[in-house]
Design an enzyme around this catalytic site. Structure first.
Site, PDB file in Angstrom:
ATOM      1  N   LYS A  87       1.185  -1.826  -3.355  1.00 40.96           N
ATOM      2  CA  LYS A  87       1.778  -1.356  -2.099  1.00 40.96           C
ATOM      3  C   LYS A  87       2.813  -0.260  -2.380  1.00 40.96           C
ATOM      4  O   LYS A  87       2.905   0.732  -1.647  1.00 40.96           O
ATOM      5  CB  LYS A  87       2.423  -2.534  -1.348  1.00 40.96           C
ATOM      6  CG  LYS A  87       1.395  -3.514  -0.767  1.00 40.96           C
ATOM      7  CD  LYS A  87       2.013  -4.823  -0.257  1.00 40.96           C
ATOM      8  CE  LYS A  87       0.919  -5.804   0.181  1.00 40.96           C
ATOM      9  NZ  LYS A  87       1.424  -7.128   0.602  1.00 40.96           N
ATOM     10  N   GLN A 139       6.790 -10.596   0.523  1.00 41.80           N
ATOM     11  CA  GLN A 139       5.473 -11.013   0.055  1.00 41.80           C
ATOM     12  C   GLN A 139       5.341 -12.535   0.122  1.00 41.80           C
ATOM     13  O   GLN A 139       6.204 -13.272  -0.350  1.00 41.80           O
ATOM     14  CB  GLN A 139       5.259 -10.511  -1.385  1.00 41.80           C
ATOM     15  CG  GLN A 139       3.878 -10.798  -1.954  1.00 41.80           C
ATOM     16  CD  GLN A 139       2.748 -10.030  -1.278  1.00 41.80           C
ATOM     17  OE1 GLN A 139       2.961  -8.981  -0.666  1.00 41.80           O
ATOM     18  NE2 GLN A 139       1.537 -10.540  -1.372  1.00 41.80           N
ATOM     19  N   ASP A 141       4.580  -6.451   8.844  1.00 38.77           N
ATOM     20  CA  ASP A 141       3.487  -7.415   8.691  1.00 38.77           C
ATOM     21  C   ASP A 141       3.004  -7.937  10.049  1.00 38.77           C
ATOM     22  O   ASP A 141       1.895  -8.447  10.159  1.00 38.77           O
ATOM     23  CB  ASP A 141       3.974  -8.647   7.901  1.00 38.77           C
ATOM     24  CG  ASP A 141       3.755  -8.535   6.405  1.00 38.77           C
ATOM     25  OD1 ASP A 141       2.696  -8.026   5.998  1.00 38.77           O
ATOM     26  OD2 ASP A 141       4.641  -8.980   5.643  1.00 38.77           O
TER      27      ASP A 141
END
Ligand code: GUN
Length: 297
Positions: free
Chosen positions: A52, A96, A119
């Site tokens: 990422k 994460q 997200d």
């Protein structure tokens, strides 16, 4: 001929499209910035986060890479989120998952400023998605919608079967597919670990999204001719390779491709699209912060 849905190529197109938006933001004095927070030593999570970061660098998004010792008190993660929420230079925050067991995952998700929640996991953003007013579509289901659209697969009126009910993929995927909007309008069935006679359900699928996290659990016998198969699984299984493992999906690719009209490979299908849509959401967050209108790919 079965079409192999190339997520790498489509993700590259999305990234290219974002570069124009990022340049437009730069003209307005706004540089998109994404903070990734990793509280884990899991090698797969480490790999995902570093990919990422690399993606951000490629398109001109500033990436902040924050690592927290997985044995540290949960408060360290909560405080980090508070700092990032308060930092006007940070547009997007990604913690994460999974986080260690002593950390309250729901508290983490609630703590992230919904406007920086790239997200799309904050309850406010989940609610908006369900209500048909999404701010940030979660990256994996959004990437799958793009893959289907690019392949000319319109879910409208189709029977879509989602295998897996996770907050990250299964639930938002089902929601997006049922929305009364382009890329939706499907009749959706959600299957999971307690589903009776899974094969009967999957055989009814025109579009199958496999997101159960179980290696090769769906094979060609469980599918009907002409199905479009989207495989979200990324499972490490022991193999006689240099690394000692190989990656396989939730679908047995070889038998499934015999039945499928189109199928995503693992790797190279859904994964790159998930990462591309994270960049997309970060650019969107920045544009919203800056009050600048940009065209998103
Ligand atoms: N872990 C696995 N997939 C994801 C994702 O899309 N976002 C975050 N934050 N963690 C994940």
């Amino acid at each position: 001929m079965t079409e192999i849905l190339d997520g790498e190529a489509l993700a590259a197109e999305v990234r290219e499209g974002l570069v124009a938006a990022i340049e437009r933001l730069a003209d307005a004095g706004a540089r998109p910035t994404l903070a990734t927070v990793l509280m884990s030593e899991d090698p797969a999570s480490e790999t995902y986060v570093s990919m990422k970061q690399d993606d951000c660098a490629e398109v001109g998004i500033e990436a902040r890479d924050i690592g927290i010792d997985p044995d540290a008190p949960a408060a360290e993660l909560y405080d980090t989120i508070d700092d990032l929420n308060a930092d006007p230079e940070v547009n997007g925050i990604l913690v994460q998952m999974p986080v260690p067991d002593h950390v309250d995952k729901r508290r983490v998700l609630r703590r992230i400023d919904p406007a920086k929640d790239v997200d799309g996991f904050h309850p406010e953003n989940v609610g908006r998605l369900v209500a048909g007013d999404a701010r940030f579509k979660p990256c994996t289901p959004h990437g799958i919608q793009k893959l289907l659209a690019a392949a000319g697969v319109d879910p409208e009126g189709k029977d879509a079967v989602v295998v897996g009910r996770s907050d990250i993929v299964g639930k938002p995927m089902a929601n997006l597919l049922m929305q009364k909007t382009a890329g939706g309008n499907a009749t959706v069935t959600v299957c999971h670990s307690r589903t009776d006679d899974l094969a009967a359900k999957t055989r009814g699928a025109d579009i199958l999204v496999a997101a159960a996290g179980a290696p090769e659990m769906i094979d060609g016998d469980m599918l009907s001719e002409g199905v479009v198969v989207v495989d979200v699984g990324v499972n490490r299984v022991d193999a006689d390779t240099e690394k000692g493992y190989e990656l396989v999906g939730d679908v047995d690719f070889e038998s499934a491709r015999e039945k499928a009209r189109a199928i995503t490979p693992v790797p190279g299908g859904v994964g790159p699209m998930t990462r591309a849509m994270l960049l997309y959401n970060t650019v969107k967050a920045t544009a919203q912060d800056a009050g600048v209108e940009v065209d998103l790919p």
